[in-house]
Write a protein that holds these residues in place. Structure first.
Motif, short mmCIF file in Angstrom:
data_model
loop_
_atom_site.label_atom_id
_atom_site.label_comp_id
_atom_site.label_asym_id
_atom_site.label_seq_id
_atom_site.Cartn_x
_atom_site.Cartn_y
_atom_site.Cartn_z
N HIS A 1 0.79 -1.24 0.00
CA HIS A 1 0.00 0.00 0.00
C HIS A 1 0.82 1.28 0.00
O HIS A 1 0.24 2.36 -0.05
CB HIS A 1 -0.87 0.05 1.26
CG HIS A 1 -1.76 -1.13 1.46
ND1 HIS A 1 -1.31 -2.38 1.77
CD2 HIS A 1 -3.11 -1.24 1.40
CE1 HIS A 1 -2.32 -3.21 1.88
NE2 HIS A 1 -3.43 -2.55 1.67
N TRP B 1 -4.32 -10.17 -3.42
CA TRP B 1 -3.09 -10.71 -2.81
C TRP B 1 -3.01 -12.24 -2.80
O TRP B 1 -1.95 -12.82 -3.02
CB TRP B 1 -2.96 -10.17 -1.39
CG TRP B 1 -4.11 -10.55 -0.48
CD1 TRP B 1 -5.28 -9.88 -0.34
CD2 TRP B 1 -4.19 -11.70 0.36
NE1 TRP B 1 -6.10 -10.53 0.54
CE2 TRP B 1 -5.45 -11.65 1.00
CE3 TRP B 1 -3.33 -12.76 0.65
CZ2 TRP B 1 -5.87 -12.64 1.90
CZ3 TRP B 1 -3.74 -13.75 1.55
CH2 TRP B 1 -5.00 -13.67 2.16
N CYS C 1 -7.84 0.20 0.61
CA CYS C 1 -8.77 0.03 1.74
C CYS C 1 -8.94 1.33 2.53
O CYS C 1 -10.05 1.67 2.95
CB CYS C 1 -8.31 -1.11 2.65
SG CYS C 1 -6.54 -1.15 3.00
N LYS D 1 -6.69 -3.85 9.03
CA LYS D 1 -7.01 -2.55 8.44
C LYS D 1 -8.52 -2.45 8.24
O LYS D 1 -9.11 -1.38 8.36
CB LYS D 1 -6.29 -2.38 7.11
CG LYS D 1 -4.80 -2.22 7.27
CD LYS D 1 -4.15 -2.04 5.93
CE LYS D 1 -2.66 -1.89 6.09
NZ LYS D 1 -2.00 -1.79 4.78
N GLY E 1 -10.39 -1.05 -1.56
CA GLY E 1 -9.75 -2.23 -0.98
C GLY E 1 -9.68 -3.34 -2.02
O GLY E 1 -10.13 -3.19 -3.16
N CYS E 2 -9.14 -4.48 -1.60
CA CYS E 2 -8.93 -5.54 -2.59
C CYS E 2 -10.17 -6.39 -2.84
O CYS E 2 -10.16 -7.25 -3.72
CB CYS E 2 -7.72 -6.39 -2.23
SG CYS E 2 -7.79 -7.18 -0.62
N ASP F 1 -10.41 -8.99 -0.01
CA ASP F 1 -10.60 -10.29 -0.65
C ASP F 1 -9.78 -11.32 0.14
O ASP F 1 -8.97 -10.97 1.00
CB ASP F 1 -10.16 -10.23 -2.11
CG ASP F 1 -10.71 -11.39 -2.93
OD1 ASP F 1 -11.57 -12.13 -2.40
OD2 ASP F 1 -10.30 -11.56 -4.08
N GLU G 1 -3.44 -4.42 -3.91
CA GLU G 1 -3.80 -3.12 -3.34
C GLU G 1 -2.99 -1.95 -3.90
O GLU G 1 -3.27 -0.80 -3.58
CB GLU G 1 -3.64 -3.17 -1.82
CG GLU G 1 -4.85 -3.71 -1.11
CD GLU G 1 -5.95 -2.66 -0.99
OE1 GLU G 1 -6.60 -2.38 -2.02
OE2 GLU G 1 -6.15 -2.15 0.11
FE1 FS2 Z 1 -6.96 -6.00 1.16
FE2 FS2 Z 1 -8.12 -5.84 3.29
FE3 FS2 Z 1 -5.61 -3.42 2.04
FE4 FS2 Z 1 -5.71 -5.71 3.51
S1 FS2 Z 1 -8.48 -4.43 1.59
S2 FS2 Z 1 -6.81 -7.53 2.74
O1 FS2 Z 1 -7.26 -4.89 4.68
O2 FS2 Z 1 -4.85 -3.98 3.64
O3 FS2 Z 1 -5.28 -5.05 1.63
#
Ligand code: FS2
Ligand code: SF4
Length: 547
Positions: free
Chosen positions: A238, A286, A453, A490, A427-428, A401, A262
């Motif tokens: 990020h 990811w 995110c 996050k 976000g992802c 995701d 991301e």
């Molecule tokens: Fe993806 Fe969720 Fe973004 Fe992580 S939007 S798995 O919190 O940091 O990435």
């Protein structure tokens, strides 16, 4: 080990042997001990702050330490041993300052325990890990606060790297962490949880200001998902400052740069678009990295969390680089930038030159860049579409995701939504539907992607603006439903921030957090209408029936 901080907690209870994320028990134990020492530092620095002598160096020690313990951020045993040693040394220096200020040093073990070896650090986790708190509701609330703080710390670190910081945020981070060492009644812990959400809004606003002042406001962009014919570097995570440093150094070398997961929203920033070496986005969220890194052929740079430890036989094992809070045993770690300088990415660029160009796995483009500024520019047609009924409802499907099969729900949900609805995402989680042919409503795309995110903040700003335009008293009167996917910490701070902004009836999936005790879950259900998910058909019907 015992860890239940993410959505993949084993059996919905907690990982005890090895994490589904790949975290080994030794690393999990070291993370618990590091957190324990950070609590001691937080107690001491909060004391110093109260007499106007807070030590600014504590900020980075604590936010960087917290960030390193986020799911998928750092799997490097040695890196944690070093962090704990440094943290203990720093804590002892703070103790000296507390004593010099004529203050009493408390008796919490985190202020006095000391050891020197990795084995001792690991052993300590048995006493100080999550389960050391015996009351399950108190444990649940304290961990909810700590996970929120981890997310907050990550965002604070990105902003800090762009020279944006707010001491109040760091002060709160340490005060709250210090309070988790106290015997506080449940109602006070609930108050602290909500306050964490307030600082979640503040830190996301800070990061938004940091990103947009450095790189311009994201603008609607078509991002190439195919490949070019040059050797290339894939950048994940990020951190936009790392992105800038890499682009600057790669430009003109014949090496391209692609974003992964991301980092995709970097393609939406005007300042980054100026680099001809920025070739687009390669791959998906990811968790697909095991296949996608094989075919990418070039080196991969992790700037933050989002690491899946590679299999023994993975061909890309020696192509992994980490930097910042991220780490992986066997990967090459690029050190922090020196004051006034860029990080030195020359090794990864030289590595890329020896590699084949990426193998194409997709072709075409995806559209994104709908952060708040861009949406405000398009406000008129959007508001008009709502007034005429062309847009019946917005669905905030922000978040994460992940690899669990149950996340197929989100793809199905998006595909089945009626054509007069629009998805707002960040976000992802977007990778579940940003390549589906969902079309548009009078030129307004049916998937509006605000960014990473933390750009969920943008979605909240848009909601508040719509509330103003429609002259409503309550953000919950808007035709917006919230169906959020979560994975790691996050997402926890994003959730707490939304609760702080007064958003109600958020549906959270694919499963509710293992760290919510039945009583704490009940509080969230009764006060905020938090709910889980069932199946796409049933949930769509439910959402459309809601006001
Ligand atoms: Fe993806 Fe969720 Fe973004 Fe992580 S939007 S798995 O919190 O940091 O990435
Ligand atoms: Fe398990 Fe998630 Fe903790 Fe990893 S981060 S050990 S998957 S709960």
């Amino acid at each position: 080990m015992f860890c239940y901080q993410c959505q993949e907690a084993a059996k919905g209870i907690g990982c005890t042997i090895k994490g589904a994320c790949g975290k080994t028990s030794d690393v999990a134990n070291l993370q618990d001990t590091l957190l324990f020492v950070l609590k001691g530092i937080s107690i001491l620095n909060t004391q110093l702050k109260e007499v106007g002598q807070g030590d600014k160096a504590a900020n980075k020690v604590v936010f960087d330490g917290l960030f390193a313990t986020i799911t998928n951020a750092n799997f490097d045993h040695t890196a944690f041993v070093i962090r704990i040693k440094k943290a203990l040394k720093f804590r002892d220096e703070l103790k000296g300052k507390v004593a010099a200020a004529g203050l009493l040093i408390g008796d919490h073990d985190s202020l006095h325990w000391t050891a020197a070896s990795g084995e001792e650090f690991e052993a300590k986790s048995k006493e100080v890990g999550i389960l050391s708190e015996v009351n399950e509701d108190v444990r649940s609330l304290k961990e909810l606060i700590i996970y929120g703080l981890k997310g907050l710390a990550a965002y604070a670190e990105h902003a800090y790297n762009l020279k944006h910081e707010k001491q109040e945020i760091f002060d709160f981070m340490m005060e709250a962490l210090a309070k988790t060492t106290q015997d506080l009644p449940v109602n006070e812990l609930i108050g602290l949880t909500l306050e964490t959400g307030k600082f979640g809004v503040d830190v996301m606003a800070l990061l938004d200001a940091a990103n947009t002042s450095a790189y311009g406001n994201p603008e609607v962009s078509k991002v190439n998902i195919g490949v070019r014919n040059n050797p290339a570097i894939l950048i994940s995570g990020h951190d936009l400052r790392d992105m800038e440093d890499l682009l600057k150094q790669a430009e003109g070398t014949g090496v391209d740069v692609y974003t992964h997961s991301e980092m995709l929203p970097a393609n939406y920033y005007p300042e980054f678009k100026k680099y001809s070496c920025l070739a687009g986005n390669y791959g998906n969220a990811w968790w697909k990295q095991k296949e996608e890194f094989e075919s990418f052929n070039g080196p991969i740079l992790f700037t933050t969390n989002c690491i899946v430890p590679p299999m023994e036989k993975a061909t890309y094992k020696d192509r992994i680089y980490t930097t910042g809070a991220s780490g992986l045993t066997g990967a090459i770690h690029i050190p922090d930038r020196k004051e006034g300088e860029m990080k030195d990415f020359s090794a990864i660029i030289e590595h890329a030159k020896k590699c084949a160009a990426p193998t194409q796995i997709e072709e075409g483009e995806i559209v994104g860049g709908f952060a708040h500024n861009q949406v405000f520019e398009l406000a008129e047609p959007i508001v008009e579409a709502v007034k005429t009924g062309a847009i019946r409802k917005f669905f905030v499907m922000a978040g994460c995701d992940g690899r669990m099969m149950s996340r197929d729900y989100y793809e199905e949900f998006a595909a089945k939504l009626p054509k007069d609805t629009v998805i707002l995402t960040a976000g992802c989680a977007k990778y579940r539907y940003n390549k589906l042919p969902l079309g548009d409503i009078g030129g307004i795309p049916r998937v509006i992607d605000a960014g990473q995110c933390n750009d969920s903040y943008s979605l909240a700003v848009v909601a508040l603006k719509l509330k103003e335009i429609f002259g409503l008293d309550d953000v919950n009167e808007l035709p917006i439903a919230y169906n959020i996917a979560w994975y790691e910490q996050k997402a926890v701070i994003v959730l707490l921030a939304l609760l702080h902004l007064g958003v109600k009836n958020i549906h959270l999936g694919p499963t509710l957090p293992a760290f919510l005790s039945p009583n704490v879950a009940k509080v969230l259900v009764e006060n905020f209408g938090i709910a889980g998910i069932t199946n796409p058909d049933k949930d769509i019907k439910l959402f459309l029936e809601e006001a």
